[in-house]
Design a protein around this motif. Structure first.
Motif, short mmCIF file in Angstrom:
data_model
loop_
_atom_site.label_atom_id
_atom_site.label_comp_id
_atom_site.label_asym_id
_atom_site.label_seq_id
_atom_site.Cartn_x
_atom_site.Cartn_y
_atom_site.Cartn_z
N LEU A 198 45.56 -67.89 23.41
CA LEU A 198 46.90 -67.78 23.99
C LEU A 198 46.88 -66.93 25.25
N THR A 199 46.09 -65.87 25.23
CA THR A 199 45.97 -65.01 26.41
C THR A 199 45.35 -65.77 27.57
N GLU A 200 44.34 -66.61 27.28
CA GLU A 200 43.71 -67.40 28.33
C GLU A 200 44.69 -68.41 28.93
N ILE A 201 45.57 -68.97 28.09
CA ILE A 201 46.59 -69.89 28.60
C ILE A 201 47.50 -69.16 29.58
N GLY A 202 47.85 -67.92 29.24
CA GLY A 202 48.67 -67.12 30.15
C GLY A 202 47.97 -66.84 31.47
N GLY A 220 48.58 -62.36 28.86
CA GLY A 220 47.52 -62.92 29.69
C GLY A 220 47.96 -63.12 31.12
N TYR A 221 49.19 -63.58 31.30
CA TYR A 221 49.76 -63.79 32.64
C TYR A 221 49.82 -62.46 33.38
N ALA A 249 62.26 -53.94 22.60
CA ALA A 249 61.75 -54.57 23.82
C ALA A 249 60.26 -54.82 23.65
N CYS A 250 59.73 -55.74 24.47
CA CYS A 250 58.30 -56.00 24.46
C CYS A 250 57.62 -55.09 25.48
N VAL A 251 56.61 -54.37 25.04
CA VAL A 251 55.90 -53.41 25.89
C VAL A 251 54.44 -53.84 26.02
N PHE A 252 53.94 -53.80 27.25
CA PHE A 252 52.55 -54.14 27.54
C PHE A 252 51.93 -52.98 28.32
N ARG A 253 50.69 -52.65 28.00
CA ARG A 253 50.01 -51.55 28.69
C ARG A 253 48.57 -51.95 29.02
N THR A 254 48.07 -51.37 30.09
CA THR A 254 46.67 -51.58 30.46
C THR A 254 46.19 -50.45 31.35
N GLU A 294 46.97 -54.30 26.17
CA GLU A 294 47.51 -54.30 24.81
C GLU A 294 49.02 -54.57 24.81
N HIS A 295 49.50 -54.97 23.64
CA HIS A 295 50.92 -55.28 23.44
C HIS A 295 51.39 -54.50 22.20
N PRO A 296 51.64 -53.18 22.37
CA PRO A 296 51.90 -52.33 21.20
C PRO A 296 53.27 -52.51 20.57
N GLU A 297 54.25 -53.01 21.32
CA GLU A 297 55.60 -53.20 20.79
C GLU A 297 56.08 -54.61 21.12
#
Length: 362
Positions: A45-49, A119-120, A147-152, A136-139
């Motif tokens: 799924l990440t690769e699709i993004g 992935g996007y 809410a959706c949270v992404f970190r890197t 990562e997608h911790p929330e």
């Protein structure tokens, strides 16, 4: 994958227009079908993004990503999201090497799509010129978070624009379309000044805009005045002075072609400046006769319904969907449908582009 979809969805996919706008719930059902058919894990799924990012941020879009400072692109993440989505709001912060991004109020609550979004996001940050690790997608709203949270972690060689080839006359329409996407004057000024300095090679650039009191306000400046040829352009829309642009053309071969391209882009610079002003809840002072003429022309060219004309007028005045819904006594969802139909009819990618077309071509 199609076998997992309804007959109606299969018909819509078979007749899809690459330039059209569609209900994002159709995308959700397609992604669910892909996930079910392929028994897709998070990695796939990440690769699709990532593939989506490469596809959507290609050509002139990627050119602009190279042009902007990575920190600028991170701050304005929501602007890039709005190119392909009219729901959901991003906010993002950068603290040293850590980037944190939060997506709220997206109409979709689905972890499968969250993984493609992750992935996007990761690939987009790479296109900004960075190297990412530990994405990562911790929330996640699908798991009950607000809410959706992404970190890197992001490594940047330098927070500077990356020069590329000079634009040509063939690039004018693409550049004009790109400039119409910027939501406010500050973002537009940074993009426009960077474009002229780093892509066109102008030794000095100064951009001014007309304030509410009619006085000129400096929006952006870069470089130093030298001995090259200097040009001054008055930026006008509908006979109104919206700003001024002063540049020093590059010295040496190619100066004439740069001058020609800038001349062709000047009307689009003016429209972008006016659109950016209206998007900050400070719509331009409208002459009612001019507004009525453009609305009449819009109705004739696109065969708009009376309700679409009402919505278009309010969009042109800089109103949000929520404000339009309040004025017309309709739900915000209904207004979104009308705005989406207007975008489709005029081939605009978002409401800023729609306003640019309204004030520029009608």
């Amino acid at each position: 994958m199609l076998s997992h979809l309804s007959t109606e969805d299969r018909t819509r996919i078979a007749s899809a227009d690459p330039g059209g706008w569609y209900d994002v719930r159709l995308l959700e059902r397609v992604m669910n079908a892909i996930s079910q058919q392929l028994q897709a894990d998070d990695a796939l799924l990440t690769e699709i993004g990532r593939f989506d990012a490469d596809r959507e941020l290609s050509g002139v879009h990627r050119w602009y990503l190279r042009l902007m400072r990575p920190s600028f692109a991170i701050r304005h993440m929501n602007m890039y999201w709005r190119r392909s989505h009219d729901t959901g709001t991003w906010s993002s912060t950068q603290n040293g090497g850590q980037v944190s991004a939060e997506l709220r109020d997206w109409v979709i609550v689905n972890r499968t799509l969250c993984m493609t979004v992750m992935g996007y996001l990761g690939r987009t940050l790479e296109l900004f010129g960075g190297k990412i690790s530990h994405l990562e997608h911790p929330e996640c709203r699908a798991l009950g978070a607000p809410a959706c949270v992404f970190r890197t972690q992001l490594e940047l060689p330098a927070d500077e624009p990356r020069p590329g080839r000079r634009p040509t006359r063939e690039d004018v329409s693409a550049v004009a379309h790109e400039l119409a996407q910027y939501p406010d004057r500050e973002a537009l000024a940074e993009a426009l000044v960077s474009l002229l300095r780093f892509q066109f090679g102008c030794g000095w650039v100064e951009l001014w805009s007309t304030g509410p009191d009619g006085q000129m306000q400096l929006q952006g400046v870069s470089g130093e005045r030298g001995l090259g040829t200097q040009r001054r352009f008055v930026l006008e829309v509908g006979g109104r002075n919206v700003g001024r642009l002063e540049v020093q053309l590059p010295v040496g071969p190619g100066q004439e072609s740069v001058d020609e391209v800038i001349n062709e882009l000047v009307p689009w610079f003016a429209i972008a400046l006016e659109v950016a002003r209206s998007s900050r809840n400070a719509p331009p002072v409208l002459e009612e006769d001019e507004l009525a003429r453009r609305l009449r022309r819009a109705k004739e060219t696109a065969q708009l319904t009376p309700r679409q004309i009402e919505v278009l007028e309010l969009v042109a005045r800089g109103k949000t969907n929520k404000e339009i819904a309040a004025v017309l006594g309709r739900s915000e969802g209904t207004v979104e449908v009308h705005v989406t139909n207007l975008l489709r009819k005029y081939g605009a990618s978002n409401r800023a582009g729609l306003v640019a077309l309204f004030w520029g071509k009608l």
